[in-house]
Design an enzyme around this catalytic site. Sequence first.
Site, PDB file in Angstrom:
ATOM      1  CG  ASP A  78      24.686  39.085  65.842  1.00 55.55           C
ATOM      2  OD1 ASP A  78      24.308  38.804  67.256  1.00 55.55           O
ATOM      3  OD2 ASP A  78      25.849  39.369  65.634  1.00 55.55           O
TER       4      ASP A  78
ATOM      5  CD  GLU B  24      29.215  37.435  72.865  1.00 55.89           C
ATOM      6  OE1 GLU B  24      30.138  38.358  72.771  1.00 55.89           O
ATOM      7  OE2 GLU B  24      27.869  38.045  73.129  1.00 55.89           O
TER       8      GLU B  24
ATOM      9  CG  HIS C 167      31.518  42.453  66.672  1.00 54.54           C
ATOM     10  ND1 HIS C 167      31.497  40.999  66.372  1.00 54.54           N
ATOM     11  CD2 HIS C 167      30.793  42.898  67.309  1.00 54.54           C
ATOM     12  CE1 HIS C 167      30.544  40.820  67.439  1.00 54.54           C
ATOM     13  NE2 HIS C 167      30.262  41.859  68.014  1.00 54.54           N
ATOM     14  CG  ASP C 168      32.481  42.169  70.718  1.00 55.64           C
ATOM     15  OD1 ASP C 168      32.135  43.179  70.180  1.00 55.64           O
ATOM     16  OD2 ASP C 168      31.925  41.191  70.970  1.00 55.64           O
TER      17      ASP C 168
HETATM   18  C1  GLC Z   1      28.225  40.893  72.707  1.00 55.11           C
HETATM   19  C2  GLC Z   1      28.522  41.638  71.116  1.00 55.11           C
HETATM   20  C3  GLC Z   1      28.984  43.016  71.440  1.00 55.11           C
HETATM   21  C4  GLC Z   1      27.842  43.764  72.119  1.00 55.11           C
HETATM   22  C5  GLC Z   1      27.167  43.029  73.460  1.00 55.11           C
HETATM   23  C6  GLC Z   1      26.012  43.679  73.997  1.00 55.11           C
HETATM   24  O1  GLC Z   1      29.065  40.809  73.410  1.00 55.11           O
HETATM   25  O2  GLC Z   1      29.476  40.826  70.355  1.00 55.11           O
HETATM   26  O3  GLC Z   1      29.159  43.677  70.427  1.00 55.11           O
HETATM   27  O4  GLC Z   1      28.463  44.832  72.601  1.00 55.11           O
HETATM   28  O5  GLC Z   1      27.020  41.693  73.171  1.00 55.11           O
HETATM   29  O6  GLC Z   1      25.015  43.373  73.129  1.00 55.11           O
END
Ligand code: GLC
Length: 554
Positions: free
Chosen positions: A97, A253, A326-327
């Site tokens: 990541d 993302e 995970h979100d």
């Molecule tokens: C992304 C991740 C999430 C995190 C956020 C801030 O959305 O998937 O889990 O809290 O970024 O880094």
Amino acid sequence: MTHWWKDEIIYQIYPKSFKDSNHDGIGDINGIRSKLDYLADLGITSIWICPVYQSPMIDNGYDISDYYAIDPDYGSVEDMKNLIKEANVRNIKIIMDLVVNHTSDEHEWFQDAINNSDSKYRDYYIFKEADSRPNNWRSVFGGSVWEKVPGESTYYYHTFDKKQPDLNWENAELREEIYRMIRYWLDLGVSGFRVDAITFIKKDLTYKNGESDGVDGLVKCTTMTRNYPGIEVFLNELKEETFKPYDAVTIAEAAGVTYDQLGEYAGEDGFFSMIFDFSYSDLDVASGSEWFNRLEWSLEDLFQKIEISQNYLQEQSWGAPFIENHDQQRAASKYLMEYQDNEEAVKAIALMYFFLRGTAFIYQGQELGMVNVNRQSINEFDDVSSIDQYYRGIDEGFSKEYMLDTLNYRSRDNARVPMQWSDEQYRGFSDVEPWLGVVENYDELNVENQMQDTSSVLNFYKQMIELKKSDYHKILNYGDIEFLERKVEGVLLYRRTYEDKSLLICVNLTNEVKQIELEKTIDEIIFGNLVESKLSDDTLTLYPFAAKIMKEVE
Ligand code: GLC
Ligand code: CA
């Protein structure tokens, strides 16, 4: 054009919850290593591991205090090297990541910046001198984006939590530091990155107020800071300096990217290999992060969103289909509701998304059909954003009961519970109490049981993966996708075609018997769940939750 990553099947690991190897109740890298045979047997070809860098863990690793170190909870750089090596032996690649919109406030750059007003690192972040907060933007995790520097008339900026200060991408030296770090991990043998929150790196530099949209007088920062014009310069440089020379895979993302920008973001010469499209996974919330504004949705909404998304992707880009991460909450609970325990229904949603056009993602536990958790009090939650949503919802006038119910339904902690390996007390995840409670009353839903049961959800996932690698590989991987007109409620039909061969994917997501008139003659049913279906002349009967793949006559 074909790329190696188009053939991958990617398994996402939330390291804190996957497998504990050293009896502290926290998952770790050696735990992942001990489960490589399980993953190889499942058939996946890449693992994306959520952040394992050194971190104070206020957002479970999405707050990095040292990009070059592995957090001691997770192990060491040596462990990471071993993991890469042993995974590679099994033909499994490791994807890390990449969190470069922000660091932790405990990162040494930020520590120097905040303790020292003439530090050069002040310009690595966004500091503004002002008597009161510089504007009315609201951070994604609640409250103002600005946090006061103690003892000064200065504020610093954070898109997420106040312990996650944003990096200043306008600073060329900072960007070079980031690229150097990315090359370090690529040189170590990482095959690519899932790129976190990347559309936030460019801000509207006027930092002007917006019109408030909540009782707190603030306005969500996204309009001024997400996918903001000018970002393309940074993204292009990032790609040229790092990913491209290594032929690394990147999955961004990239919330806020519109469909007409897909080509620019993830087309043949795009900034990334692919991006996640959240349109259908977020179909139950008004906008990305305001969970308390829960939306009603129908299967037709779901199907329509999938169709629109896939059509745009096909025109300009490559997809990254997923139903969990995970979100998100668990897919079985979200899409099936009262049918979440019906294994055939769980297989039906799996079949629905897995054969969409793109590189498919599986989130840990999804392959078992894991379900949401029922928590009795806000104190049982760990996730910063769930806790923030709870109190903000109450401020907005929702009752405590409604907010608890909403969190039980939507909280990110639903997906963050320990992986269920066996029916032991802590589900074989650890032999001591895990950092986050397990799913109660679901001790039978675990890897050990499902391995032995040929008709389990786990074995179904295994078969889907095999099918994607079989003689049907070209059709199911590279084939064009076409959605058939939906004449029957609750049934999704799509066709994958490669040269003159085609497969029809048929999914009945209802508890009713459905009859479908077929356009083309069916040769045979090549795959499906255990629910019966009947073919007579040109009519197909799908019993409740039947999901099938059929070969059409050429
Ligand atoms: C992304 C991740 C999430 C995190 C956020 C801030 O959305 O998937 O889990 O809290 O970024 O880094
Ligand atoms: Ca551990």
